[in-house]
Design an enzyme around this catalytic site. Structure first.
Site, PDB file in Angstrom:
ATOM      1  N   HIS A 114       0.830  -1.205   0.000  1.00 17.05           N
ATOM      2  CA  HIS A 114       0.000   0.000   0.000  1.00 17.05           C
ATOM      3  C   HIS A 114       0.861   1.251   0.000  1.00 17.05           C
ATOM      4  CE1 HIS A 114      -3.104  -2.740   1.520  1.00 17.05           C
ATOM      5  NE2 HIS A 114      -3.995  -1.802   1.283  1.00 17.05           N
ATOM      6  N   GLN A 269      10.930  25.349   0.274  1.00 13.07           N
ATOM      7  CA  GLN A 269      11.285  24.023  -0.255  1.00 13.07           C
ATOM      8  C   GLN A 269      12.794  23.805  -0.198  1.00 13.07           C
ATOM      9  OE1 GLN A 269       9.403  22.449  -3.945  1.00 13.07           O
ATOM     10  NE2 GLN A 269       8.242  24.360  -3.930  1.00 13.07           N
TER      11      GLN A 269
HETATM   12 MN    MN Z   1       9.996  20.245  -4.201  1.00 13.23          MN
HETATM   13 MN    MN Z   2       2.410  -1.906   3.496  1.00 16.74          MN
END
Ligand code: MN
Ligand code: MN
Length: 399
Positions: A114, A269
Site C-alpha cells: 500500500h 522548499q
Molecule cells: Mn519540491
Molecule cells: Mn504496506
C-alpha cells in the site's frame, strides 16, 4: 425569454465544467502540490490524476503503478473500520487501460504494498476499501513492506514528542509516497517492479491554515527503502532516512519530472527538502538581536541577526548548524553579502549571527533561523525602504 433560457443553459454548462476542476484542486490531499501536474486527461495515461476523498494519486498506465500517492492524515481518519483485505481493480481507469488486478502479483514473491496504508483510513468501511484499489499499490519486497516501511507508517500515527500521548492528537501530516527505479516486471508483464519505495512526510502541529504555518523549521521526514533482500524486516525506518532533494533527483534520473511540495515557496522548499530528518531534538533556539529592522534598499541592516542555541538544561551548545533563510518575493535580502540562505555554526557561547543587506524592491519580508530537528524557528522581520530622497532648499541670500 429565449435569451434568458440560453444564458441559463450556458451558465449551467460553465458551472458543470468548472466545479469538478475546483473540486479536484481543492482536495486537501493536493494542498501541498500536485507533484507531476497530473490531470484527468485520458490522452496522458502515464500521468493520470485520480482524486478520492481518501487520497490523490497519479497513475502510470504503462507501468501499472502510481507515480505518487498523496494524502493528509489526522486523528479523524482513524476509527473502528476493520482491514477489509479487499484488493480490487480501479474502475476509475478507462476500461481499455492497464487495469492491474491482484492476480498480477500472485506468486511473484512481492507484496501488494500500500502507498496510503489501510491503517491510515479506518474511519469508515468505504475509506478502508479505497486503500485496497490496485492504483494505490506497488510491488514491495516483503521484508521492507512488513519491516521498516510499516514501522514508519505505525510511528506516523503516533508521532508525538511524548510517546504517552494518544496517536495523532498533537500532529497532522501531509504524506507523499511512490516508487523509483526499475527491477523489471512482474510475470504478467503488466506491472513494473520499482528499485525502491520513497516517502516524504511533513509534520505540523494540529491547527488551521496549514500552508501559512509551514516554515523552514517544519519537520519533514523522508525515507527511501530499497526493494531488495539487503533490507531486513528487523531494520529501523530511521536508517533509511534521506532528503526530498535526493528523492527528486533520483526520480528525475528515471525521467520522471517531479517536484514534491511544489505549493510551498521555492525558498521554503529549498531549506526543508535539503534536510535529512534527525528526529525531535531537545534544543531551544532563542532570539538574541535583530528581529525587527529597517534599511534602505542596497544598504546593510544595522544589527546582526543573532540567535542562541541551548540544550534541554539551558546550557549553550557550540558547533550546531543554524540555517538562516531569507523568504519573500516582493522584497529580499542578501545574508553576509552573497546569498539568501546561509548555514552558520554556533560558537563556544552557542551563538550564530549573520549580517543582512536589503536588496530587491521596497517591502517587508522575513528571515527564518532554524536547526535540523528544532521545529520552532526564530523569525526576523526586515523592511526594505526606498532610498530617502534628500530635498535641498535653495539658499536665498537676503540683501
Ligand atoms: Mn519540491
Ligand atoms: Mn504496506
Amino acid at each position: 425569454m429565449r435569451r434568458i433560457l440560453l444564458t441559463l443553459v450556458l451558465l449551467v454548462l460553465v458551472v458543470a465544467l468548472i466545479v469538478p476542476a475546483q473540486a479536484q484542486s481543492a482536495s486537501i490531499h493536493l494542498a501541498l502540490g500536485n507533484p507531476t501536474a497530473a490531470t484527468s486527461d485520458t490522452t496522458h495515461p502515464n500521468n493520470f490524476l485520480i482524486v478520492r476523498p481518501q487520497y490523490a494519486l497519479a497513475y502510470h498506465n504503462d507501468d501499472g503503478i502510481p507515480r505518487w500517492v498523496s494524502w493528509h492524515l489526522e486523528l479523524a481518519d482513524l476509527g473502528p473500520a476493520p482491514r477489509c483485505d479487499c484488493f480490487k481493480i480501479d474502475t476509475l481507469l478507462p476500461a481499455n487501460w492497464n487495469r492491474v488486478s491482484q492476480s498480477d502479483y500472485t506468486g511473484s514473491g512481492f507484496d501488494r504494498g500500500h502507498m496510503t496504508p489501510s491503517e491510515d483510513r479506518t474511519a469508515t468501511d468505504a475509506d478502508n476499501e479505497a486503500t485496497f484499489l490496485m492504483t494505490n499499490i506497488i510491488p514491495q519486497q516483503p521484508a521492507a513492506n512488513r519491516g521498516p516501511w510499516a514501522r514508519l507508517e505505525d510511528s506516523s500515527r503516533t508521532l508525538t514528542p511524548d510517546s504517552s500521548t494518544p496517536a495523532l492528537a498533537l500532529n497532522e501530516l501531509y504524506i507523499v509516497s511512490g516508487p523509483v527505479g526499475n527491477l523489471g516486471r512482474l510475470a504478467s508483464g503488466n506491472v513494473r517492479i520499482p528499485a525502491a519505495s520513497w516517502k516524504a512526510e511533513l509534520v505540523l502541529p494540529v491547527g488551521e491554515n496549514d500552508l501559512e504555518r509551514i516554515t523552514t523549521a517544519t519537520r519533514l521526514i523522508a525515507i527511501r527503502i530499497p526493494n531488495n533482500s539487503v533490507v531486513l524486516q528487523s531494520d529501523a525506518w530511521e536508517q533509511y532516512r534521506t532528503s526530498v532533494d535526493a528523492i527528486e533527483a533520483e526520480l528525475s534520473l528515471d525521467g520522471s519530472n517531479i517536484d514534491l511540495f511544489n505549493a510551498l515557496s521555492p525558498k521554503i522548499q529549498r531549506v526543508l527538502e535539503a534536510r535529512i530528518d534527525s528526529g525531535p531534538l531537545p534544543y531551544t533556539l532563542t532570539l538574541l538581536a535583530g528581529d525587527q529592522q529597517q534599511a534602505a534598499v542596497n544598504s546593510p541592516f544595522g544589527t546582526p541577526l543573532s540567535v542562541e542555541v541551548r540544550d534541554a538544561n539551558h546550557q549553550p551548545l557550540s558547533a550546531v548548524t543554524v540555517v538562516f533563510a531569507a523568504l519573500g518575493s516582493s522584497a529580499d535580502a542578501w545574508l553576509t553579502g552573497n546569498d539568501t540562505q546561509l548555514s552558520v555554526t554556533t560558537d563556544a557561547n552557542g551563538r550564530a549571527s549573520v549580517m543582512a543587506t536589503a536588496i530587491g524592491a521596497p517591502g517587508s519580508y522575513r528571515v527564518e533561523a532554524s536547526i535540523d530537528g528544532v521545529y520552532t524557528p526564530v523569525v526576523f522581520t526586515l523592511t526594505n525602504t526606498s532610498p530617502q530622497i534628500q530635498v535641498y532648499l535653495p539658499l536665498v541670500i537676503r540683501p
